[in-house]
Design an enzyme around this catalytic site. Structure first.
Site, PDB file in Angstrom:
ATOM      1  N   ASN A   1       9.227 -12.670  -0.646  1.00  0.00           N
ATOM      2  CA  ASN A   1       7.941 -11.294  -0.717  1.00  0.00           C
ATOM      3  C   ASN A   1       7.762 -11.007  -1.949  1.00  0.00           C
ATOM      4  OD1 ASN A   1       5.350 -10.887   0.100  1.00  0.00           O
ATOM      5  ND2 ASN A   1       6.166 -10.530   2.119  1.00  0.00           N
TER       6      ASN A   1
ATOM      7  N   ILE B   1       3.898  -3.961   8.191  1.00  0.00           N
ATOM      8  CA  ILE B   1       2.420  -3.838   7.026  1.00  0.00           C
ATOM      9  C   ILE B   1       1.570  -4.996   6.979  1.00  0.00           C
ATOM     10  CG2 ILE B   1       3.659  -3.534   4.961  1.00  0.00           C
ATOM     11  CD1 ILE B   1       2.220  -1.372   3.838  1.00  0.00           C
ATOM     12  N   ALA B   2       0.203  -4.825   7.154  1.00  0.00           N
ATOM     13  CA  ALA B   2      -0.083  -6.097   6.147  1.00  0.00           C
ATOM     14  C   ALA B   2      -1.570  -4.913   6.560  1.00  0.00           C
ATOM     15  CB  ALA B   2      -0.826  -6.635   7.523  1.00  0.00           C
ATOM     16  N   VAL B   3      -2.470  -5.998   5.191  1.00  0.00           N
ATOM     17  CA  VAL B   3      -3.754  -5.451   5.018  1.00  0.00           C
ATOM     18  C   VAL B   3      -4.587  -7.201   5.046  1.00  0.00           C
ATOM     19  CG1 VAL B   3      -5.158  -4.975   2.702  1.00  0.00           C
ATOM     20  CG2 VAL B   3      -2.622  -4.141   3.075  1.00  0.00           C
TER      21      VAL B   3
ATOM     22  N   TYR C   1       7.117  -2.396  -3.066  1.00  0.00           N
ATOM     23  CA  TYR C   1       7.818  -1.170  -2.523  1.00  0.00           C
ATOM     24  C   TYR C   1       8.652  -0.410  -2.846  1.00  0.00           C
ATOM     25  CZ  TYR C   1       7.801  -2.972   2.170  1.00  0.00           C
ATOM     26  OH  TYR C   1       6.451  -4.519   2.778  1.00  0.00           O
TER      27      TYR C   1
ATOM     28  N   GLU D   1      13.414  -4.456   5.725  1.00  0.00           N
ATOM     29  CA  GLU D   1      13.319  -5.519   5.450  1.00  0.00           C
ATOM     30  C   GLU D   1      11.944  -6.680   4.789  1.00  0.00           C
ATOM     31  OE1 GLU D   1      14.424  -5.351   8.793  1.00  0.00           O
ATOM     32  OE2 GLU D   1      16.811  -4.266   8.439  1.00  0.00           O
TER      33      GLU D   1
HETATM   34  C1  LIG Z   1       2.407  -6.218   0.610  1.00  0.00           C
HETATM   35  C2  LIG Z   1       0.548  -5.894   1.187  1.00  0.00           C
HETATM   36  C3  LIG Z   1       0.835  -5.744   2.246  1.00  0.00           C
HETATM   37  C4  LIG Z   1       0.044  -5.387   0.073  1.00  0.00           C
HETATM   38  O1  LIG Z   1      -1.239  -4.774  -0.277  1.00  0.00           O
HETATM   39  P1  LIG Z   1      -2.241  -4.197  -0.626  1.00  0.00           P
HETATM   40  O2  LIG Z   1      -3.063  -2.924  -0.260  1.00  0.00           O
HETATM   41  O3  LIG Z   1      -2.541  -5.525  -1.429  1.00  0.00           O
HETATM   42  O4  LIG Z   1      -0.892  -3.625  -1.848  1.00  0.00           O
HETATM   43  P2  LIG Z   1      -2.259  -2.280  -3.170  1.00  0.00           P
HETATM   44  O5  LIG Z   1      -3.205  -3.141  -3.541  1.00  0.00           O
HETATM   45  O6  LIG Z   1      -1.445  -0.962  -2.366  1.00  0.00           O
HETATM   46  O7  LIG Z   1      -0.753  -2.765  -4.416  1.00  0.00           O
HETATM   47  C5  LIG Z   1       0.499  -1.904  -4.329  1.00  0.00           C
HETATM   48  C6  LIG Z   1       0.991  -2.425  -5.477  1.00  0.00           C
HETATM   49  O8  LIG Z   1       2.112  -4.132  -4.715  1.00  0.00           O
HETATM   50  C7  LIG Z   1       2.007  -4.661  -5.897  1.00  0.00           C
HETATM   51  N1  LIG Z   1       0.781  -5.697  -5.623  1.00  0.00           N
HETATM   52  C8  LIG Z   1       0.525  -5.550  -4.489  1.00  0.00           C
HETATM   53  N2  LIG Z   1      -0.548  -7.138  -5.107  1.00  0.00           N
HETATM   54  C9  LIG Z   1       0.372  -7.873  -5.748  1.00  0.00           C
HETATM   55  C10 LIG Z   1      -0.076  -9.140  -6.312  1.00  0.00           C
HETATM   56  N3  LIG Z   1      -0.508 -10.115  -5.428  1.00  0.00           N
HETATM   57  N4  LIG Z   1       0.574  -9.517  -7.113  1.00  0.00           N
HETATM   58  C11 LIG Z   1       1.610  -8.719  -7.528  1.00  0.00           C
HETATM   59  N5  LIG Z   1       1.673  -7.125  -6.986  1.00  0.00           N
HETATM   60  C12 LIG Z   1       1.491  -6.953  -6.578  1.00  0.00           C
HETATM   61  C13 LIG Z   1       1.761  -3.825  -6.625  1.00  0.00           C
HETATM   62  O9  LIG Z   1       2.655  -4.074  -7.444  1.00  0.00           O
HETATM   63  C14 LIG Z   1       1.167  -2.649  -6.856  1.00  0.00           C
HETATM   64  O10 LIG Z   1       0.936  -2.210  -7.411  1.00  0.00           O
HETATM   65  P3  LIG Z   1      -0.806  -2.219  -8.666  1.00  0.00           P
HETATM   66  O11 LIG Z   1      -2.107  -2.556  -8.122  1.00  0.00           O
HETATM   67  O12 LIG Z   1      -0.941  -0.806  -8.876  1.00  0.00           O
HETATM   68  O13 LIG Z   1      -0.631  -2.658  -9.589  1.00  0.00           O
HETATM   69  C15 LIG Z   1      -0.415  -7.386   1.401  1.00  0.00           C
HETATM   70  O14 LIG Z   1       0.137  -8.166   0.318  1.00  0.00           O
HETATM   71  C16 LIG Z   1      -0.614  -7.914   2.545  1.00  0.00           C
HETATM   72  O15 LIG Z   1      -0.942  -7.500   3.524  1.00  0.00           O
HETATM   73  N6  LIG Z   1       0.849  -8.881   2.425  1.00  0.00           N
HETATM   74  C17 LIG Z   1       1.030 -10.189   3.575  1.00  0.00           C
HETATM   75  C18 LIG Z   1       1.491  -9.417   4.946  1.00  0.00           C
HETATM   76  C19 LIG Z   1       2.778  -8.505   3.938  1.00  0.00           C
HETATM   77  O16 LIG Z   1       3.840  -9.776   3.211  1.00  0.00           O
HETATM   78  N7  LIG Z   1       3.669  -7.674   4.388  1.00  0.00           N
HETATM   79  C20 LIG Z   1       4.822  -7.560   3.981  1.00  0.00           C
HETATM   80  C21 LIG Z   1       6.068  -7.340   4.436  1.00  0.00           C
HETATM   81  S1  LIG Z   1       7.606  -7.092   4.392  1.00  0.00           S
END
Ligand SMILES: CC(C)(COP(=O)(O)OP(=O)(O)OC[C@H]1O[C@@H](n2cnc3c(N)ncnc32)[C@H](O)[C@@H]1OP(=O)(O)O)[C@@H](O)C(=O)NCCC(=O)NCCS
Length: 167
Positions: free
Chosen positions: A118, A79-81, A125, A113
């Site tokens: 991270n 998953i990635a954003v 999660y 996993e």
């Molecule tokens: C992990 C990832 C997919 C999160 O996506 P996102 O769209 O930014 O996440 P969301 O905005 O939906 O946040 C959902 C929850 O995640 C947590 N979260 C997300 N970003 C965070 C940050 N920078 N610091 C702390 N908690 C965070 C929080 O619990 C958040 O809920 P909240 O906003 O109500 O506090 C994104 O950071 C990403 O693409 N990272 C790089 C790729 C990666 O690591 N993928 C996972 C591989 S296992």
């Protein structure tokens, strides 16, 4: 595969081959050990896998997720954003869509996993109901790192998630 589902201003829909250039840009920006485009093509051709993409109001792809299915178990494989769209609920929206798809397909357990370091993803999660259930030693390369194994139990009667981007 499941159909398109609006989540507030966010649309999550099935991915297609035409989405791969945008998906690969996000993939390569997000990981030190990104998947190849061929790995995504293989996913799209498999009945046991699904790729979903998140699309913003302008039609731009801002995230993607891949899930594998095997009987009543599923694995969230990646998953990635897009960096510019993070922390706005897109990851939460993609996860909610995956959980709905799992429920529709009769899956009762969703595994994943995640790199030990991270903590951002682990936070997402845990907020979505996953718990750590194990560790895989040196699971990742570039750099070598342990994986935390996480599990989300899915009750058949559980209400569908209704996450919204920007909430
Ligand atoms: C992990 C990832 C997919 C999160 O996506 P996102 O769209 O930014 O996440 P969301 O905005 O939906 O946040 C959902 C929850 O995640 C947590 N979260 C997300 N970003 C965070 C940050 N920078 N610091 C702390 N908690 C965070 C929080 O619990 C958040 O809920 P909240 O906003 O109500 O506090 C994104 O950071 C990403 O693409 N990272 C790089 C790729 C990666 O690591 N993928 C996972 C591989 S296992």
């Amino acid at each position: 595969m499941s159909g398109a589902r609006p989540l507030g201003s966010l649309l999550v829909r099935d991915g297609t081959v035409a989405d791969l250039p945008a998906v690969m840009t996000i993939e390569n920006d997000s990981f030190t050990d990104p998947w190849s485009e061929q790995a995504y093509r293989d996913t799209l051709e498999s009945d046991q896998a699904a790729m979903h993409v998140a699309v913003d109001a302008t039609g731009t792809i801002i995230g993607h997720v891949v899930t594998y299915f095997a009987a009543d178990e599923a694995e969230l494989a990646t998953i990635a954003v897009a960096a510019s769209a993070r922390r706005t609920g897109v990851g939460r929206g993609l996860l909610g869509h995956v959980l709905t798809t799992c429920r529709t397909r009769g899956c009762r357990q969703l595994f994943l996993e995640v790199r030990e370091s991270n903590t951002v993803a682990q936070g997402m999660y845990v907020a979505a109901g996953f718990v750590a259930v194990g560790r895989r030693r040196a699971y990742y390369s570039t750099p070598t790192e342990d994986a935390v194994l996480m599990l989300r139990e899915i009750a058949p009667t559980e209400s569908p998630e209704a996450p919204t981007a920007g909430s």
